[in-house]
Design a protein around this motif. Structure first.
Motif, PDB file in Angstrom:
ATOM      1  N   THR A 119     -16.714  97.344  40.384  1.00 40.97           N
ATOM      2  CA  THR A 119     -16.220  96.894  39.278  1.00 40.97           C
ATOM      3  C   THR A 119     -17.060  96.408  38.265  1.00 40.97           C
ATOM      4  N   THR A 120     -16.822  96.414  36.831  1.00 38.49           N
ATOM      5  CA  THR A 120     -18.062  96.174  35.902  1.00 38.49           C
ATOM      6  C   THR A 120     -18.506  94.782  36.021  1.00 38.49           C
ATOM      7  N   PRO A 121     -17.842  93.626  36.352  1.00 40.70           N
ATOM      8  CA  PRO A 121     -18.205  92.197  36.753  1.00 40.70           C
ATOM      9  C   PRO A 121     -19.383  92.203  37.555  1.00 40.70           C
ATOM     10  N   ASN A 122     -19.743  93.028  38.423  1.00 42.74           N
ATOM     11  CA  ASN A 122     -20.798  93.185  39.337  1.00 42.74           C
ATOM     12  C   ASN A 122     -22.068  92.959  38.682  1.00 42.74           C
ATOM     13  N   LEU A 123     -22.001  93.463  37.367  1.00 39.30           N
ATOM     14  CA  LEU A 123     -23.328  93.437  36.469  1.00 39.30           C
ATOM     15  C   LEU A 123     -23.653  92.195  36.036  1.00 39.30           C
ATOM     16  N   TYR A 124     -22.747  91.197  36.050  1.00 41.44           N
ATOM     17  CA  TYR A 124     -22.860  89.785  35.275  1.00 41.44           C
ATOM     18  C   TYR A 124     -23.745  88.919  35.944  1.00 41.44           C
ATOM     19  N   PHE A 125     -23.837  89.170  37.242  1.00 39.24           N
ATOM     20  CA  PHE A 125     -24.517  88.431  38.134  1.00 39.24           C
ATOM     21  C   PHE A 125     -26.195  88.459  37.505  1.00 39.24           C
ATOM     22  N   ALA A 126     -26.603  89.463  37.150  1.00 37.75           N
ATOM     23  CA  ALA A 126     -28.010  89.507  36.552  1.00 37.75           C
ATOM     24  C   ALA A 126     -28.368  88.684  35.676  1.00 37.75           C
ATOM     25  N   GLU A 127     -27.350  88.482  34.754  1.00 36.84           N
ATOM     26  CA  GLU A 127     -27.442  87.512  33.512  1.00 36.84           C
ATOM     27  C   GLU A 127     -27.017  86.024  33.744  1.00 36.84           C
ATOM     28  N   HIS A 128     -26.600  85.812  35.169  1.00 35.74           N
ATOM     29  CA  HIS A 128     -26.090  84.550  35.912  1.00 35.74           C
ATOM     30  C   HIS A 128     -26.469  84.250  37.042  1.00 35.74           C
ATOM     31  N   PRO A 129     -28.080  84.322  37.247  1.00 34.85           N
ATOM     32  CA  PRO A 129     -28.365  84.359  38.731  1.00 34.85           C
ATOM     33  C   PRO A 129     -27.885  83.216  39.483  1.00 34.85           C
ATOM     34  N   ALA A 130     -27.715  81.870  39.017  1.00 32.83           N
ATOM     35  CA  ALA A 130     -27.360  80.667  39.598  1.00 32.83           C
ATOM     36  C   ALA A 130     -26.156  80.782  40.429  1.00 32.83           C
ATOM     37  N   LEU A 131     -25.173  81.918  39.937  1.00 28.05           N
ATOM     38  CA  LEU A 131     -23.997  82.010  40.645  1.00 28.05           C
ATOM     39  C   LEU A 131     -24.047  83.030  41.818  1.00 28.05           C
ATOM     40  N   GLN A 132     -23.376  82.811  42.949  1.00 26.52           N
ATOM     41  CA  GLN A 132     -23.419  83.630  43.970  1.00 26.52           C
ATOM     42  C   GLN A 132     -22.386  84.720  44.142  1.00 26.52           C
ATOM     43  N   ALA A 133     -22.413  86.154  44.307  1.00 25.70           N
ATOM     44  CA  ALA A 133     -21.882  87.097  44.399  1.00 25.70           C
ATOM     45  C   ALA A 133     -21.072  87.297  45.577  1.00 25.70           C
ATOM     46  N   ASP A 134     -19.673  87.324  45.711  1.00 24.56           N
ATOM     47  CA  ASP A 134     -18.887  87.539  46.673  1.00 24.56           C
ATOM     48  C   ASP A 134     -18.312  88.877  46.716  1.00 24.56           C
ATOM     49  N   ILE A 135     -18.782  89.939  47.107  1.00 20.88           N
ATOM     50  CA  ILE A 135     -17.853  91.469  46.966  1.00 20.88           C
ATOM     51  C   ILE A 135     -16.880  91.678  47.901  1.00 20.88           C
ATOM     52  N   ARG A 136     -15.817  92.034  47.211  1.00 22.28           N
ATOM     53  CA  ARG A 136     -14.652  92.152  48.092  1.00 22.28           C
ATOM     54  C   ARG A 136     -14.278  93.793  47.892  1.00 22.28           C
ATOM     55  N   LEU A 137     -13.555  94.279  48.875  1.00 23.16           N
ATOM     56  CA  LEU A 137     -13.240  95.636  48.532  1.00 23.16           C
ATOM     57  C   LEU A 137     -11.818  96.068  47.774  1.00 23.16           C
ATOM     58  N   THR A 138     -11.049  94.881  47.870  1.00 19.46           N
ATOM     59  CA  THR A 138      -9.680  95.026  47.006  1.00 19.46           C
ATOM     60  C   THR A 138      -9.586  93.825  46.132  1.00 19.46           C
ATOM     61  N   ASN A 139      -8.661  94.083  45.112  1.00 19.16           N
ATOM     62  CA  ASN A 139      -8.101  92.798  44.474  1.00 19.16           C
ATOM     63  C   ASN A 139      -7.554  91.686  45.439  1.00 19.16           C
ATOM     64  N   GLU A 140      -6.825  92.260  46.023  1.00 20.44           N
ATOM     65  CA  GLU A 140      -5.859  91.217  47.159  1.00 20.44           C
ATOM     66  C   GLU A 140      -7.096  90.538  47.907  1.00 20.44           C
ATOM     67  N   ASP A 141      -7.825  91.199  48.580  1.00 23.20           N
ATOM     68  CA  ASP A 141      -9.141  90.335  49.147  1.00 23.20           C
ATOM     69  C   ASP A 141      -9.799  89.295  48.165  1.00 23.20           C
ATOM     70  N   ALA A 142      -9.973  89.657  47.072  1.00 21.90           N
ATOM     71  CA  ALA A 142     -10.782  88.613  46.237  1.00 21.90           C
ATOM     72  C   ALA A 142      -9.834  87.385  45.883  1.00 21.90           C
ATOM     73  N   ILE A 143      -8.520  87.901  45.611  1.00 17.47           N
ATOM     74  CA  ILE A 143      -7.510  86.686  45.352  1.00 17.47           C
ATOM     75  C   ILE A 143      -7.236  85.722  46.332  1.00 17.47           C
ATOM     76  N   ASP A 144      -7.137  86.612  47.624  1.00 22.48           N
ATOM     77  CA  ASP A 144      -6.905  85.854  48.968  1.00 22.48           C
ATOM     78  C   ASP A 144      -8.236  84.663  49.333  1.00 22.48           C
ATOM     79  N   ALA A 145      -9.338  85.423  48.791  1.00 23.30           N
ATOM     80  CA  ALA A 145     -10.295  84.556  49.137  1.00 23.30           C
ATOM     81  C   ALA A 145     -10.336  83.270  48.228  1.00 23.30           C
ATOM     82  N   LEU A 146      -9.904  83.370  47.088  1.00 23.58           N
ATOM     83  CA  LEU A 146      -9.849  82.235  46.245  1.00 23.58           C
ATOM     84  C   LEU A 146      -8.771  81.305  46.627  1.00 23.58           C
ATOM     85  N   GLU A 147      -7.546  81.772  47.062  1.00 25.56           N
ATOM     86  CA  GLU A 147      -6.442  80.950  47.449  1.00 25.56           C
ATOM     87  C   GLU A 147      -7.190  80.223  48.606  1.00 25.56           C
TER      88      GLU A 147
END
Length: 412
Positions: free
Chosen positions: A143-171
């Motif tokens: 998804t598009t937000p993957n591109l934003y880490f290039a401009e925000h290198p201090a943040l760490q990307a955690d890539i998930r295969l589904t939206n449920e995975d991403a929200i579950d990781a946050l929960e």
């Protein structure tokens, strides 16, 4: 970028399964709605209001935008607009000058939505700049937000295969933030009783905001005009914003509220996995629509790789990428990787932007697992298939990462 809620019994009874549509027919407003979309209930609520405004009845044709194992063919929109309905609601569009299924038109935007930054209430943040260095941020694969880490290198990307995975990781506290499609966030949080735990804010980043439009064929131009007139009246009466909340805002609203004040209490639990790229991140997936011929007078594409790299990249692509993106890069479950919709004339996407997704997100089941040189060769092959010539100087990993060369389709 695949993309629910029980609706009023009257709508179910009016589901339209019928014949061709006439531009002058006003016995019913006929709409197609993607039942797999997290914003389906918003579109149906809006359609009800438009029908009331026009003093007519509503007929709804439901379709499954998730499609089959190979995704949802964009040509299906053309077929629906020609047979099943006058208007196909809920189509996300970033650029009105491109990205439409061939032969169809788009109404003026009736809503504005996009990707949002989701954070716990205790650590709410209105932008990526407000996050602490080292913050782990979940994003969904391709998804598009993957591109934003290039401009925000201090943040760490955690890539998930589904939206449920991403929200579950946050929960579960595995990540401290997530960048996801707003309607999906609304549906999931309300359905799982988590609305009070998390805040979300509209991302002020490139390509993060989308217009929602209705698609229509030439024969239904008058129906589209009546729809736009109804939307305008609903906007003037102050009703449109209420109909869209909390999934979207009215087109005139430049920024969404940091968090919607009240999520729908009766919303059904989010129950499907959604590949956002199939419905939201549409810029790179519509190669089926229209011609891939380059514009006249386009500047010659630069040589960025060697022929040997492209040859090696073809073999690596066939082994690791073709199952999702097709043997000819025209897309299957994943988006197309060549053509004017993947590499549009506006040049907003750079080679480095696309390479960031290639080496961080691919292959789907093991993102970032291939050797650096393999990713470079795959990128060389993608460039070759988009009309870029081979040269005498090889592409390097660091060179691909930092490349600001616009990715513009230069093929025949």
């Amino acid at each position: 970028m695949k993309r629910h809620v029980s609706m009023h019994g009257a709508l179910l009874a009016l589901a339209f399964a019928g014949a061709g549509c006439s531009a002058d027919a006003q016995a019913a407003l006929r709409v197609c709605v993607d039942s797999s979309s997290p914003g389906a209930d918003m579109d149906l609520r809006l359609a009800e209001a438009v029908a009331r405004d026009q003093g007519t009845t509503l007929a709804v044709h439901r379709f499954d935008g998730e499609g089959d194992d190979e995704g949802f063919d964009m040509k299906n929109f053309v077929a629906m607009a020609g047979k099943d309905c006058q208007l196909v609601l809920g189509f996300p569009l970033r650029d009105r000058h491109g990205g439409l299924p061939g032969g169809l038109h788009a109404t003026q935007a009736y809503a504005r939505t996009g990707f949002v930054l989701v954070t716990p209430m205790a650590r709410r943040a209105a932008s990526l700049d407000a996050l602490r260095p080292g913050t782990r941020v979940a994003v969904t694969y391709q998804t598009t937000p993957n591109l934003y880490f290039a401009e925000h290198p201090a943040l760490q990307a955690d890539i998930r295969l589904t939206n449920e995975d991403a929200i579950d990781a946050l929960e579960k506290g595995k990540v401290q933030a997530a960048m996801l499609w707003r309607p999906t966030v609304v549906k999931y949080l309300s359905g799982h009783g988590q609305a009070q735990r998390f805040d979300y804010a509209e991302l002020d980043e490139p390509h993060a905001r989308y217009d929602l439009v209705a698609l229509y064929a030439d024969a239904n131009a008058k129906a589209a005009q009546r729809f736009e007139a109804s939307i305008a009246r609903l906007g003037r009466d102050g009703k449109l914003s209420a109909l869209l909340q909390p999934y979207a805002v009215a087109p005139s609203a430049r920024k969404a509220a940091a968090v919607a004040p009240a999520l729908p209490a009766a919303a059904e639990a989010y129950r499907r996995k959604h590949d956002l790229l199939a419905r939201a991140d549409v810029d790179a997936q519509l190669a089926f629509a229209g011609s891939d011929k380059p514009s006249a007078g386009k500047a010659k594409a630069p040589a960025l790789f060697t022929a040997k790299q492209a040859t090696g990249g073809k073999a690596s692509y066939e082994q690791n990428c073709a199952i999702c993106h097709g043997d000819k890069l025209t897309g299957r479950a994943g988006p197309a990787l060549k053509g004017k919709h993947f590499a549009p004339d506006d040049g907003k996407y750079k080679v480095g932007d696309i390479f960031a997704i290639v080496h961080k997100n691919m292959p789907a089941m093991a993102p970032g697992s291939l050797p650096q040189n393999t990713y470079v060769e795959i990128m060389a092959y993608i460039l070759q298939q988009n009309g870029y010539p081979a040269g005498g100087k090889p592409l390097t990993f660091d060179g691909a990462k930092s490349s600001k060369v616009p990715l513009i389709y230069a093929g025949q």
